[in-house]
Enzyme design. Sequence first.
Site, mmCIF file in Angstrom:
data_model
loop_
_atom_site.group_PDB
_atom_site.id
_atom_site.type_symbol
_atom_site.label_atom_id
_atom_site.label_comp_id
_atom_site.label_asym_id
_atom_site.label_seq_id
_atom_site.Cartn_x
_atom_site.Cartn_y
_atom_site.Cartn_z
ATOM 1 N N MET A 82 -2.325 5.026 -6.521
ATOM 2 C CA MET A 82 -0.954 5.074 -7.039
ATOM 3 C C MET A 82 -0.834 4.437 -8.439
ATOM 4 O O MET A 82 -1.712 3.696 -8.857
ATOM 5 C CB MET A 82 -0.018 4.325 -6.084
ATOM 6 C CG MET A 82 0.090 4.978 -4.731
ATOM 7 S SD MET A 82 0.989 3.984 -3.518
ATOM 8 C CE MET A 82 2.656 3.981 -4.157
ATOM 9 N N HIS A 83 0.258 4.728 -9.084
ATOM 10 C CA HIS A 83 0.772 3.999 -10.259
ATOM 11 C C HIS A 83 0.023 4.188 -11.586
ATOM 12 O O HIS A 83 0.549 3.819 -12.634
ATOM 13 C CB HIS A 83 0.841 2.476 -10.008
ATOM 14 C CG HIS A 83 1.399 2.067 -8.693
ATOM 15 N ND1 HIS A 83 2.674 2.386 -8.282
ATOM 16 C CD2 HIS A 83 0.856 1.346 -7.667
ATOM 17 C CE1 HIS A 83 2.890 1.876 -7.073
ATOM 18 N NE2 HIS A 83 1.806 1.255 -6.675
ATOM 19 N N ASP A 240 -1.513 7.403 -2.062
ATOM 20 C CA ASP A 240 -2.504 7.115 -1.007
ATOM 21 C C ASP A 240 -1.901 6.438 0.217
ATOM 22 O O ASP A 240 -2.312 6.710 1.347
ATOM 23 C CB ASP A 240 -3.711 6.339 -1.545
ATOM 24 C CG ASP A 240 -3.348 5.050 -2.254
ATOM 25 O OD1 ASP A 240 -2.170 4.637 -2.224
ATOM 26 O OD2 ASP A 240 -4.262 4.438 -2.841
HETATM 27 O O1 LIG Z 1 -1.207 -0.299 -5.774
HETATM 28 C C1 LIG Z 1 -1.303 0.181 -4.653
HETATM 29 C C2 LIG Z 1 -0.092 0.410 -3.819
HETATM 30 O O2 LIG Z 1 1.087 -0.021 -4.407
HETATM 31 C C3 LIG Z 1 -2.621 0.493 -4.059
HETATM 32 O O3 LIG Z 1 -2.537 0.865 -2.703
HETATM 33 C C4 LIG Z 1 -3.390 1.566 -4.783
HETATM 34 O O4 LIG Z 1 -2.733 2.820 -4.625
HETATM 35 C C5 LIG Z 1 -4.782 1.466 -4.151
HETATM 36 O O5 LIG Z 1 -5.704 2.406 -4.364
HETATM 37 P P1 LIG Z 1 -7.118 2.361 -3.564
HETATM 38 O O6 LIG Z 1 -7.576 0.925 -3.472
HETATM 39 O O7 LIG Z 1 -6.816 2.897 -2.174
HETATM 40 O O8 LIG Z 1 -7.987 3.215 -4.368
#
Ligand SMILES: O=C(CO)[C@@H](O)[C@H](O)COP(=O)(O)O
EC number: 2.7.1.17
Length: 502
Positions: A82-83, A240
Site C-alpha cells: 500500500m501507499h 494488500d
Molecule cells: O503500510 C502498510 C499498511 O498500512 C503495510 O501493510 C504495507 O502495505 C505492507 O506491505 P508488505 O509488507 O505486505 O509488502
Amino acid sequence: MGKYVLGVDLGTSAVKVSALDHSGQIVAQESFDYDLIQKQPGYNEQNPEDWVSGTTVAIVRLILTDHLAAEEIEGLSFSGQMHGLVLLDENKKVLRPSILWNDTRSTPQREEIEAKLGDEFVDITRNQPLEGFTLTKLLWVKENEPDIWAKAKYFVLPKDYVRYRMTGNLAMDYSDATGTVLLDVAKGEWSKKICDTFDIPMSMCPPLIKSVDFAGTVTPAYAEFSGLTTATKVFGGAADNAAGAVGAGILHPNMVLSSIGTSGVVLKYEDNADVNYHGVLQFEDHAIPDKYYSMGVTLAAGYSLSWFKKTFAPAEDFTDFVASAAKSTVGANGLLYTPYIVGERAPYADANIRGSFTGVDGTHQRYDFVRAVLEGIVFSFRDLFDIYEENGGDFDTVVSIGGGAKSPLWLQIQADIFNRKVVSLKNEQGPGMGAAMIAATGLGWFDSLQDCAQTFVHFGKAYEPNPENVKKYEKMHAIYKQVYKQTKAISEQLLDYRKEEL
Ligand SMILES: O=C(CO)[C@@H](O)[C@H](O)COP(=O)(O)O
Ligand SMILES: Nc1ncnc2c1ncn2[C@@H]1O[C@H](COP(=O)(O)OP(=O)(O)O)[C@@H](O)[C@H]1O
C-alpha cells in the site's frame, strides 16, 4: 470458460504470482525478489520497472516452467503493497523511484497537514496524515523536487502501475485509494478540499474503480512480453490488507483478522462508514464494493519474537523455542513485555517509544521471557480490540493468520486474551489468494467475494477461550496498559544513547 486465474501479490520484498483453478486449489506458484533502495536513514524506494519485470518473469515461469497454457489463464488481479507513490509524466512515464509505505522522510509534511487541517483531515479521510501514507510523500516531492513536480501529471500506487503496464489503462481501486489519504471516504470520491488546500491538481488523481471491476485486457505489447494472450482479463485488485482479509474470509460483520507476521495487524470488517476511530485505527475501503475495514498495526509483532530468539537462542529450533513457553504460566510468572522495539503505530502513533520487560525476578527462566513476549504481542492486539469494544464493535470470530498462527499455544493465548473464539486457516496463502478470488469473482465464476470464499477459504481448528485464563489475562492486561504511559518519557530520554538507525 478458462481454467485458471492468477493472483499477483506485489509485496515489498518480492512479487508472488499464484495460479488457482475453479475449486480454489493452487496449481502453480512463482515468485521473484527485488531490492529496496535505501539512500539514507528513513528512505525506502523501489523502481516500478522492477515490479513490472519481476511480475513478468513470474508469469513467464508459470507458462514455461509450470506448463500452464496461456489461453487457459482467463483472468488475473492484484494485491498490492500500500501507499507507495508512483509519479508519472504526461506520457505516463515514471518520473522518479517510488517512495514506499515504510519511508519516513515526510514528517515536516505530516506536521504541515496537521497544522492546516487538523481534525477536519481525519473526518474526511478517516486517517491521520502519517509519513507512511501517500499524501505526505506527494507533498515531500512538491517541496523538495520542484523540477520533478513540474512534470508530474498523475500519481498511482504500486500495483496500479503494473496493471497500467499490462492494460494501458490508468486506474486506482477504492481499497488502495483510501490509503493515499486523499479520498473523501464517506463520499467515495477524491477530496477537493484536500487537493485545493495543498495545491494538488485534481487531474493528478486517477479514475477510481472497484476491486472486482474489469480494468482491461492484456495489450498486444504485454502479451508478447509475458506470454499471456490478449484475451486474458485484468481486474482492479486491492490493497494488500484488503486482499489478505478476502483471502482469510473476513467478509462478514462478525469477523476480525489477527495477523502475526513480522508486523501485526488487527483488522475488522466494517459494514458502513458511520464509525469514526478518529485516525487511531486506519479506516479503509474493502475489496467488497461499498464495504470497509478498519485496522491497527503493531509494528513489531512476530519481529519481537524473532528478535528475542536471534539474540538469546540463535541455535534453537523455532517451534521448540516457542513451545517452551508452555513451561511458564499464564502471566509468565509476573513478567510483562511491551513490543515497542521499533516504535509503534497503533494505538500509539509513537516513533520514539521502545519496548520493556517489567517485573524481572531472580527466579525467572528463559521460558518465562518467551511466554512474556508471546503474551505482550497479544496484549498489544488486545489494546486494539478494546478500541472496537469502546466503539460498540460486535464480533465473535477471530481468524488468525501469519507465522504466529503456526503455534497452537500462541493461538490459545490469543483466544484467552481476546476472550473470543480464534480459528486458523487450513491452507493459508495470504493476500495472493485474495487477489485470485477478486479475479474469479470479476470473471463471474462466483456472484460475490463472499460466495467465492465458500469454495476458496477453509477454516481449520477453533480455539475456545478458557474462562479461568481469561480472568487472569484481564487483570494482567490492565497492568500492561499502564506501561506505555510510564515508559514514554524514559524512552525519550534514552534516545540519545541508541545506535544510529541504518
Ligand atoms: O503500510 C502498510 C499498511 O498500512 C503495510 O501493510 C504495507 O502495505 C505492507 O506491505 P508488505 O509488507 O505486505 O509488502
Ligand atoms: N513455528 C513458529 N511458531 C510461531 N511463530 C512463528 C513460527 N515460525 C515463525 N513464526 C513467527 O512468524 C513471523 C513471520 O511471519 P510471516 O507471516 O511469515 O511474516 P512476513 O510475511 O510478515 O514476513 C516471525 O517473525 C516469527 O515470529
